[in-house]
Design an enzyme around this catalytic site. Structure first.
Site, short mmCIF file in Angstrom:
data_model
loop_
_atom_site.label_atom_id
_atom_site.label_comp_id
_atom_site.label_asym_id
_atom_site.label_seq_id
_atom_site.Cartn_x
_atom_site.Cartn_y
_atom_site.Cartn_z
N GLU A 39 0.84 -1.21 0.00
CA GLU A 39 0.00 0.00 0.00
C GLU A 39 0.87 1.25 0.00
O GLU A 39 1.95 1.27 0.58
CB GLU A 39 -0.91 0.01 1.24
CG GLU A 39 -1.99 -1.06 1.18
CD GLU A 39 -2.82 -1.12 2.46
OE1 GLU A 39 -2.51 -0.39 3.41
OE2 GLU A 39 -3.77 -1.93 2.49
N HIS A 130 -0.35 10.14 -25.79
CA HIS A 130 -0.53 9.16 -26.86
C HIS A 130 -1.64 9.54 -27.83
O HIS A 130 -1.47 9.43 -29.04
CB HIS A 130 -0.79 7.78 -26.24
CG HIS A 130 -0.94 6.71 -27.26
ND1 HIS A 130 0.09 6.33 -28.09
CD2 HIS A 130 -2.02 5.96 -27.61
CE1 HIS A 130 -0.34 5.37 -28.90
NE2 HIS A 130 -1.62 5.14 -28.63
N ASP A 169 3.29 4.22 -37.68
CA ASP A 169 1.90 3.80 -37.90
C ASP A 169 1.04 5.03 -38.18
O ASP A 169 1.51 6.17 -38.04
CB ASP A 169 1.34 3.00 -36.72
CG ASP A 169 1.49 3.73 -35.39
OD1 ASP A 169 1.31 4.97 -35.36
OD2 ASP A 169 1.79 3.08 -34.37
N LYS A 192 0.71 -0.27 -39.65
CA LYS A 192 1.00 -1.43 -38.81
C LYS A 192 -0.29 -2.07 -38.33
O LYS A 192 -1.28 -1.37 -38.10
CB LYS A 192 1.86 -0.91 -37.66
CG LYS A 192 1.65 -1.48 -36.30
CD LYS A 192 2.46 -0.73 -35.26
CE LYS A 192 1.53 -0.16 -34.19
NZ LYS A 192 2.23 0.48 -33.08
N ARG A 194 -1.71 -4.35 -35.21
CA ARG A 194 -1.32 -4.85 -33.88
C ARG A 194 -2.01 -6.19 -33.62
O ARG A 194 -3.24 -6.28 -33.64
CB ARG A 194 -1.68 -3.82 -32.80
CG ARG A 194 -1.26 -4.24 -31.40
CD ARG A 194 -1.30 -3.11 -30.41
NE ARG A 194 -0.18 -2.20 -30.48
CZ ARG A 194 1.04 -2.47 -29.98
NH1 ARG A 194 1.27 -3.61 -29.40
NH2 ARG A 194 2.00 -1.59 -30.08
N THR A 223 8.38 -2.09 -25.43
CA THR A 223 9.24 -3.26 -25.64
C THR A 223 10.17 -3.09 -26.84
O THR A 223 11.07 -3.90 -27.05
CB THR A 223 8.39 -4.51 -25.91
OG1 THR A 223 7.67 -4.31 -27.15
CG2 THR A 223 7.39 -4.76 -24.80
C1 R5P Z 1 1.47 2.59 -30.31
O1 R5P Z 1 0.50 3.03 -30.93
C2 R5P Z 1 2.49 3.45 -29.66
O2 R5P Z 1 2.57 4.71 -30.26
C3 R5P Z 1 3.85 2.81 -29.64
O3 R5P Z 1 4.29 2.61 -30.98
C4 R5P Z 1 3.84 1.46 -28.98
O4 R5P Z 1 2.94 1.41 -27.93
C5 R5P Z 1 5.22 1.13 -28.47
O5 R5P Z 1 5.21 -0.11 -27.83
P1 R5P Z 1 6.32 -1.19 -28.18
O6 R5P Z 1 7.66 -0.51 -28.05
O7 R5P Z 1 6.11 -2.27 -27.15
O8 R5P Z 1 6.06 -1.68 -29.56
#
Ligand code: R5P
Length: 309
Positions: A39, A130, A169, A192, A194, A223
């Site tokens: 906590e 984002h 993307d 892209k 996902r 990642t």
């Molecule tokens: C996705 O729309 C975000 O803008 C990033 O491209 C994404 O989330 C990055 O995550 P990762 O490095 O795991 O691909």
């Protein structure tokens, strides 16, 4: 001008120290702890009565702990009669959960915004969010600053004259256009798909990259999967050389190794989140402390942030 006080949460102490130093103030004193059961506990150790409180806390990994600590901090200040509570959240965790992809999913970005409001936060300041709609989830003033100008300043001397700015993307086209305009380079866009939280596949490329170095931009690197896929697709299209730039370098797991192994020569990120272990020596960190200090200076005097957008 109301009296103000800046508190640092525990998510990114180095950034908080740089911001208060640039502002020329001392951070407020508070006891921030995790109990053995996990906590969060916050005790504010000086009076905030009638003051404007600025809580500096990116909600980076461990995201849930850092979100919760921010909420607890705000609650402590609200109950201690702070005048207004401003959350300075350089990295806004959960912003990617901004819509439902099916009928039975949470919109966590909205839920977090409502929790912030419920905890007493009056105003949120963040950086390179984002998606813009996250602003609308918070029922109060919300300011999104951008790290694109300081990042472009760091990039400009490293960028070849024939380089192309690439959006990984469709969602990043607006951000990539800002880079391309500032750096005066053409733009290319990847499309892209996902497949999961960690797997993506590039399906299309719009633009000419053959024989040219590419600067791939993103809002965040988690990642590294998106960028590794992007590099592979651009290489197949004949691109020669890769730089990468993102505001938020979470760089989880072995992301830096993956990017270096994929052929990324240099990776530009900011310090909105704590630095990663850069074993490969490819990461260049640009500080957003001057930008945040500038914003806080404006806010503490109730002045516009227009020049920072
Ligand atoms: C996705 O729309 C975000 O803008 C990033 O491209 C994404 O989330 C990055 O995550 P990762 O490095 O795991 O691909």
């Amino acid at each position: 001008m109301a009296e103000f006080i800046v508190f640092a949460g525990s998510a990114n102490p180095a950034l908080a120290a740089a911001v208060v130093q640039a502002l020329g103030v001392q951070a407020g004193t508070a006891q921030v702890e995790r109990f053995p059961d996990g906590e969060s506990s916050v005790k504010v150790l000086e009076s905030v009565r009638g003051k404007d409180v600025y809580l500096l806390q990116p909600t980076c990994p461990p995201v849930n702990d850092n979100v919760m600590e921010l909420l607890v901090f705000a609650d402590a200040c609200r109950r201690a009669a702070a005048r207004r509570i401003h959350a300075i959240v350089p990295y806004y965790g959960y912003a990617r959960s901004d819509k439902r992809h099916g009928r039975r999913e949470a919109i966590t970005a909205s839920m977090v915004a409502l929790l912030m409001r419920a905890a007493g936060i009056d105003h949120v300041v963040t950086l390179d969010l984002h998606t813009d709609q996250v602003e609308g989830f918070f029922p109060g003033p919300f300011d999104t600053l951008t790290a694109v100008p300081p990042l472009c300043e760091a990039l400009a001397p490293r960028l070849a004259a024939d380089a192309v700015v690439v959006s990984p993307d469709a969602g990043r086209v607006k951000l990539a256009t800002q880079y391309a305009t500032r750096l005066d380079r053409p733009l290319a866009v990847l499309h892209k798909r996902r497949d999961s939280g960690t797997r993506t596949e590039v399906t299309h490329l719009v633009g000419d990259v053959e024989g040219r170095p590419c600067l791939i931009i993103d809002d965040l690197i988690s990642t590294g999967g998106t960028l590794v896929e992007s590099v592979a697709a651009l290489r197949e299209a004949g691109a020669a050389g890769f730089l990468v730039c993102a505001t938020h370098g979470l760089l989880l797991r072995n992301a830096v190794d993956r990017l270096a192994d994929a052929g990324v020569e240099r990776l530009f990120v900011t310090d909105t989140v704590p630095p990663c272990d850069d074993r490969r020596g490819i990461v260049q960190v640009v500080s957003v402390a001057p930008l945040l200090a500038h914003a806080l200076r404006q806010l503490t005097q109730d002045r516009s942030l227009q020049e920072l957008f």
